[in-house]
Design a protein around this motif. Structure first.
Motif, PDB file in Angstrom:
ATOM      1  N   ASN A 197     -33.966 -20.960 -14.012  1.00  0.00           N
ATOM      2  CA  ASN A 197     -33.084 -20.517 -12.924  1.00  0.00           C
ATOM      3  C   ASN A 197     -33.547 -20.959 -11.536  1.00  0.00           C
ATOM      4  O   ASN A 197     -32.777 -20.883 -10.573  1.00  0.00           O
ATOM      5  N   VAL A 198     -34.796 -21.432 -11.438  1.00  0.00           N
ATOM      6  CA  VAL A 198     -35.316 -21.782 -10.112  1.00  0.00           C
ATOM      7  C   VAL A 198     -34.600 -23.003  -9.537  1.00  0.00           C
ATOM      8  O   VAL A 198     -34.613 -23.210  -8.307  1.00  0.00           O
ATOM      9  N   ARG A 199     -33.979 -23.794 -10.371  1.00  0.00           N
ATOM     10  CA  ARG A 199     -33.313 -24.985  -9.847  1.00  0.00           C
ATOM     11  C   ARG A 199     -32.276 -24.618  -8.787  1.00  0.00           C
ATOM     12  O   ARG A 199     -32.175 -25.303  -7.747  1.00  0.00           O
ATOM     13  N   THR A 200     -31.525 -23.584  -9.034  1.00  0.00           N
ATOM     14  CA  THR A 200     -30.498 -23.183  -8.060  1.00  0.00           C
ATOM     15  C   THR A 200     -31.126 -22.843  -6.715  1.00  0.00           C
ATOM     16  O   THR A 200     -30.607 -23.207  -5.653  1.00  0.00           O
ATOM     17  N   ARG A 201     -32.269 -22.147  -6.724  1.00  0.00           N
ATOM     18  CA  ARG A 201     -32.927 -21.780  -5.469  1.00  0.00           C
ATOM     19  C   ARG A 201     -33.486 -23.027  -4.765  1.00  0.00           C
ATOM     20  O   ARG A 201     -33.471 -23.091  -3.529  1.00  0.00           O
ATOM     21  N   ILE A 202     -33.978 -23.984  -5.548  1.00  0.00           N
ATOM     22  CA  ILE A 202     -34.467 -25.220  -4.933  1.00  0.00           C
ATOM     23  C   ILE A 202     -33.323 -25.941  -4.225  1.00  0.00           C
ATOM     24  O   ILE A 202     -33.464 -26.399  -3.083  1.00  0.00           O
ATOM     25  N   GLU A 203     -32.178 -25.998  -4.886  1.00  0.00           N
ATOM     26  CA  GLU A 203     -31.043 -26.738  -4.330  1.00  0.00           C
ATOM     27  C   GLU A 203     -30.393 -26.026  -3.158  1.00  0.00           C
ATOM     28  O   GLU A 203     -29.970 -26.683  -2.191  1.00  0.00           O
ATOM     29  N   THR A 204     -30.315 -24.705  -3.220  1.00  0.00           N
ATOM     30  CA  THR A 204     -29.532 -23.980  -2.205  1.00  0.00           C
ATOM     31  C   THR A 204     -30.380 -23.346  -1.105  1.00  0.00           C
ATOM     32  O   THR A 204     -29.855 -23.051  -0.024  1.00  0.00           O
ATOM     33  N   ILE A 205     -31.669 -23.114  -1.374  1.00  0.00           N
ATOM     34  CA  ILE A 205     -32.498 -22.422  -0.379  1.00  0.00           C
ATOM     35  C   ILE A 205     -33.693 -23.285   0.052  1.00  0.00           C
ATOM     36  O   ILE A 205     -33.809 -23.697   1.197  1.00  0.00           O
ATOM     37  N   TYR A 206     -34.586 -23.576  -0.910  1.00  0.00           N
ATOM     38  CA  TYR A 206     -35.876 -24.173  -0.537  1.00  0.00           C
ATOM     39  C   TYR A 206     -35.729 -25.577   0.043  1.00  0.00           C
ATOM     40  O   TYR A 206     -36.448 -25.935   0.987  1.00  0.00           O
ATOM     41  N   SER A 207     -34.839 -26.369  -0.493  1.00  0.00           N
ATOM     42  CA  SER A 207     -34.677 -27.730   0.023  1.00  0.00           C
ATOM     43  C   SER A 207     -34.058 -27.729   1.415  1.00  0.00           C
ATOM     44  O   SER A 207     -34.197 -28.715   2.159  1.00  0.00           O
ATOM     45  N   LYS A 208     -33.413 -26.643   1.768  1.00  0.00           N
ATOM     46  CA  LYS A 208     -32.773 -26.556   3.085  1.00  0.00           C
ATOM     47  C   LYS A 208     -33.663 -25.860   4.110  1.00  0.00           C
ATOM     48  O   LYS A 208     -33.644 -26.197   5.299  1.00  0.00           O
ATOM     49  N   ARG A 209     -34.468 -24.900   3.654  1.00  0.00           N
ATOM     50  CA  ARG A 209     -35.313 -24.135   4.580  1.00  0.00           C
ATOM     51  C   ARG A 209     -36.762 -24.617   4.606  1.00  0.00           C
ATOM     52  O   ARG A 209     -37.540 -24.188   5.470  1.00  0.00           O
ATOM     53  N   GLY A 210     -37.160 -25.449   3.655  1.00  0.00           N
ATOM     54  CA  GLY A 210     -38.487 -26.036   3.686  1.00  0.00           C
ATOM     55  C   GLY A 210     -39.535 -25.293   2.877  1.00  0.00           C
ATOM     56  O   GLY A 210     -39.288 -24.233   2.280  1.00  0.00           O
ATOM     57  N   PHE A 211     -40.739 -25.854   2.854  1.00  0.00           N
ATOM     58  CA  PHE A 211     -41.836 -25.388   2.000  1.00  0.00           C
ATOM     59  C   PHE A 211     -42.156 -23.912   2.223  1.00  0.00           C
ATOM     60  O   PHE A 211     -42.403 -23.164   1.271  1.00  0.00           O
ATOM     61  N   PRO A 234     -43.794 -17.320  -3.793  1.00  0.00           N
ATOM     62  CA  PRO A 234     -45.029 -17.725  -4.475  1.00  0.00           C
ATOM     63  C   PRO A 234     -44.898 -17.830  -5.999  1.00  0.00           C
ATOM     64  O   PRO A 234     -45.507 -18.705  -6.617  1.00  0.00           O
ATOM     65  N   ASN A 235     -44.124 -16.934  -6.615  1.00  0.00           N
ATOM     66  CA  ASN A 235     -43.949 -17.005  -8.072  1.00  0.00           C
ATOM     67  C   ASN A 235     -43.110 -18.211  -8.486  1.00  0.00           C
ATOM     68  O   ASN A 235     -43.226 -18.688  -9.617  1.00  0.00           O
ATOM     69  N   ARG A 275     -41.530 -34.217  -1.137  1.00  0.00           N
ATOM     70  CA  ARG A 275     -41.159 -33.092  -0.270  1.00  0.00           C
ATOM     71  C   ARG A 275     -40.073 -32.273  -0.954  1.00  0.00           C
ATOM     72  O   ARG A 275     -39.181 -32.823  -1.606  1.00  0.00           O
ATOM     73  N   ILE A 276     -40.132 -30.966  -0.785  1.00  0.00           N
ATOM     74  CA  ILE A 276     -39.127 -30.105  -1.406  1.00  0.00           C
ATOM     75  C   ILE A 276     -37.730 -30.458  -0.886  1.00  0.00           C
ATOM     76  O   ILE A 276     -36.741 -30.352  -1.623  1.00  0.00           O
ATOM     77  N   GLU A 277     -37.641 -30.915   0.360  1.00  0.00           N
ATOM     78  CA  GLU A 277     -36.337 -31.269   0.941  1.00  0.00           C
ATOM     79  C   GLU A 277     -35.667 -32.420   0.183  1.00  0.00           C
ATOM     80  O   GLU A 277     -34.434 -32.545   0.200  1.00  0.00           O
ATOM     81  N   ASP A 278     -36.462 -33.250  -0.489  1.00  0.00           N
ATOM     82  CA  ASP A 278     -35.924 -34.440  -1.146  1.00  0.00           C
ATOM     83  C   ASP A 278     -35.621 -34.243  -2.630  1.00  0.00           C
ATOM     84  O   ASP A 278     -35.039 -35.130  -3.263  1.00  0.00           O
ATOM     85  N   VAL A 279     -36.035 -33.119  -3.192  1.00  0.00           N
ATOM     86  CA  VAL A 279     -35.924 -32.941  -4.646  1.00  0.00           C
ATOM     87  C   VAL A 279     -34.480 -33.012  -5.149  1.00  0.00           C
ATOM     88  O   VAL A 279     -34.202 -33.698  -6.142  1.00  0.00           O
ATOM     89  N   PRO A 280     -33.507 -32.346  -4.532  1.00  0.00           N
ATOM     90  CA  PRO A 280     -32.141 -32.464  -5.050  1.00  0.00           C
ATOM     91  C   PRO A 280     -31.629 -33.903  -5.088  1.00  0.00           C
ATOM     92  O   PRO A 280     -30.956 -34.306  -6.056  1.00  0.00           O
ATOM     93  N   GLU A 333     -48.403 -29.199   1.111  1.00  0.00           N
ATOM     94  CA  GLU A 333     -46.966 -28.957   1.209  1.00  0.00           C
ATOM     95  C   GLU A 333     -46.184 -30.095   0.565  1.00  0.00           C
ATOM     96  O   GLU A 333     -45.059 -30.392   0.969  1.00  0.00           O
ATOM     97  N   TYR A 334     -46.801 -30.731  -0.423  1.00  0.00           N
ATOM     98  CA  TYR A 334     -46.164 -31.800  -1.185  1.00  0.00           C
ATOM     99  C   TYR A 334     -46.330 -31.500  -2.665  1.00  0.00           C
ATOM    100  O   TYR A 334     -47.178 -30.691  -3.062  1.00  0.00           O
ATOM    101  N   PHE A 335     -45.527 -32.200  -3.476  1.00  0.00           N
ATOM    102  CA  PHE A 335     -45.504 -31.917  -4.905  1.00  0.00           C
ATOM    103  C   PHE A 335     -45.761 -33.163  -5.738  1.00  0.00           C
ATOM    104  O   PHE A 335     -45.424 -34.277  -5.335  1.00  0.00           O
ATOM    105  N   MET A 336     -46.346 -32.939  -6.913  1.00  0.00           N
ATOM    106  CA  MET A 336     -46.253 -33.894  -7.996  1.00  0.00           C
ATOM    107  C   MET A 336     -44.942 -33.601  -8.703  1.00  0.00           C
ATOM    108  O   MET A 336     -44.604 -32.442  -8.941  1.00  0.00           O
TER     109      MET A 336
END
Length: 565
Positions: A48-62, A67-68, A150-155, A103-106
């Motif tokens: 379910n985290v994909r939705t939050r990455i697309e709608t929240i985290y990629s827009k608001r940043g790291f 934390p979970n 960067r989380i902003e680029d994941v989608p 603040e970067y990801f593999m």
């Protein structure tokens, strides 16, 4: 067969209440989370985290990431935070996770069966150059890994990957990870059986399926019909190994319970022959057992190998048949001795359709986006639309006409991709290491590459098969225990008493039908600076003392500690 924590479809007799909490097994009624990982998985499915990455985290940043999600559920989509630059290995086990996090990801792309088209490889290379500072490593599980994401680029990355049929779904996390497959499935002249259709069906039924997205730990699998035993079946949670049954013909021998890390165990045969069309059902039964009976109390005992060790193969097979498959498996033969010395398919080989495949080696799996796009271009220019990654950090171009082989080889060699490499380039493998990994203690990729160069210069005449596996920590992502020379990263003292990067040495490990773990010589540790001297010394002693046709691992088993020091 599907089950959820609230209402499992299978049940087993309850154990005696000698341990009131048990091992956290759902099938015996232990649903209360017994550690933080089990709690966050119960709170919300990692998918379910994909939705939050697309709608929240990629827009608001790291800084907006829960934390979970950051250190847990995002793994379900192939994302790990990478190591903050400049933190030395001595602080790996001391600092808190938030101090180690950059603040970067593999980001890991799962490539089931190692199967790629030239179009897909070109997109992987382009994404690397656009979003990952050019990084793109080949792994020993047939995947490709980016860094500096960067989380902003994941989608946007997901959109580009999925447009060509690639995915990061469950590339990490407590999930069914990538399914290893023979990189020459369907094309090799000596293939026993092609398992590609089974891999496709397993993907369709189990990957991204919420019924199997909360496992006790990761679940590693492999399907190969190659007589070269080319997917390291001995160290997977479940593996299907091609065999010929004397009555039923080609099928698969079933293995379970392999895995390395800090408590290594080799997989065991269940003595069962599985026909091709039943492989997905049997896979589902094994992963169902793991989900329902796997230990969830302690993370360091949550792999399937511990359950298999406690139950034994007979009980495991019985429960698989009685509770999950509802039929008896056919008894079958063990695999035969593997063909060939190497299992990586390097070089030029004829396919069963008369064309050729060409396997090549980068250094320790280290490539980059620009090189990957060039590989795609070279392959396409020589008539191939297909490539494969291997379980040895290598790559293969398929379907090359004989008239195109020489030109293709020249094109690959021009990219420093060796088709006929030295034993050192061919056999040296390295994990990510301290450059990006938060668990690592020492540097690995550059160390491995420089070791190859040094050994090629110092002992160019050495021509025996040798595997040198370099790991940055004890977790064995680079399979140190089953290498001829396995190097486990740790801090050691140099001659002046200074704490420096170095390695504990394991010698004489092997995979194949003579699989076994390497020997640890008491007190044998080397600094990173001393490593080329040490490896040169032990290989020269091997050449001096070996009997005719004796393998390195066999020599190690009888050699004196002095000879190995």
């Amino acid at each position: 067969m599907a089950a959820t924590p609230e209402k499992p479809t299978t049940a087993a007799p309850r154990r005696k209440a000698s341990r009131h909490r048990g091992e956290g097994q759902w099938a015996v009624g232990h649903f209360t989370p017994l550690n933080g990982n089990e709690q966050f998985k119960k709170d919300d499915d990692g998918l379910n985290v994909r939705t939050r990455i697309e709608t929240i985290y990629s827009k608001r940043g790291f800084d907006s990431i829960d934390p979970n999600d950051l250190r847990g559920r995002m793994r379900w989509w192939g994302l790990y935070t990478q190591r903050r630059q400049g933190i030395d290995g001595g602080k790996t086990a001391i600092l808190e996770p938030e101090e180690l996090d950059d603040e970067y990801f593999m980001l890991r792309i799962r490539i089931d069966g190692g199967r790629l088209t030239t179009e897909q490889l070109r997109v992987i290379g382009e994404i690397s150059q656009e979003f990952a500072r050019g990084t793109a490593d080949l792994t020993d599980r047939q995947n490709v890994q980016y860094h500096w994401i960067r989380i902003e680029d994941v989608p946007a990355i997901w959109e580009r990957l999925e447009a060509v049929g690639l995915s990061t779904t469950e590339a990490c996390g407590d999930t069914p990870r990538v399914i290893l497959g023979s990189p020459v499935a369907g094309i090799a002249e000596n293939e026993i059986i092609d398992g590609s259709s089974a891999i496709d069906e397993i993907q369709r039924r189990f990957i991204g399926n919420p019924d199997f997205s909360n496992l006790p730990r990761k679940f590693k699998s492999a399907v190969s019909g190659s007589p070269q035993l080319d997917v390291a079946h001995e160290i997977n949670d479940v593996a299907f190994v091609g065999v010929n049954h004397p009555e039923h013909g080609p099928g698969f021998d079933l293995w379970v319970g392999g895995g390395l890390s800090t408590n290594p165990k080799l997989g065991v045969r269940l003595g069962a022959w599985v026909p091709l069309d039943e492989v997905p059902d049997v896979y589902g039964g094994v992963i169902g057992i793991f989900r329902d009976y796997g230990y969830r109390r302690l993370r360091n005992r949550a792999r399937l190998k511990f359950l298999v060790a406690d139950w034994g193969p007979e009980k495991f097979r019985q429960i698989l048949q009685d509770e999950y498959l509802k039929y008896k498996l056919v008894d079958g033969p063990a695999p035969e001795q593997p063909t060939g010395t190497w299992r990586d398919h390097l070089g030029v080989h004829k396919q069963k359709d008369g064309r050729f495949y060409v396997g090549f080696a980068p250094r320790v799996g280290r490539v980059d986006g620009a090189t990957l796009t060039k590989i795609a271009d070279v392959a396409a220019a020589h008539g191939s639309g297909r490539l494969r990654t291997t379980a040895e950090q290598k790559m293969i171009v398929l379907d090359v006409e004989e008239a195109q082989v020489e030109s293709l080889v020249a094109g690959l060699e021009a990219l420093d991709l060796r088709v006929n490499p030295s034993p050192f380039r061919r056999g040296t493998m390295a994990c990510t290491g301290i450059e990006f990994c938060k668990l690592a203690i020492v540097e690995t990729k550059a160390r491995g590459a420089s070791l190859i160069d040094e050994l090629e210069r110092r002992i160019p005449e050495f021509d025996q098969p040798i595997t040198i596996n370099i790991n940055g920590c004890p977790n064995a992502c680079a399979r140190i225990q089953v290498a001829d020379i396995g190097l486990k990263g740790q801090l050691v003292l140099d001659g002046d008493g200074n704490q420096v990067e170095g390695f504990q040495v394991h010698l004489g490990g092997a995979l194949g039908l003579e699989a076994g773990f390497g020997r640890k010589v008491r007190g044998l540790k080397v600094t990173s600076a001393e490593l080329p001297d040490y490896v040169e010394r032990v290989l020269k002693r091997f050449e001096e003392e070996r009997a005719d046709d004796e393998r390195f691992a066999t020599w190690v088993a009888r050699a004196s500690e002095e000879a190995l020091s």
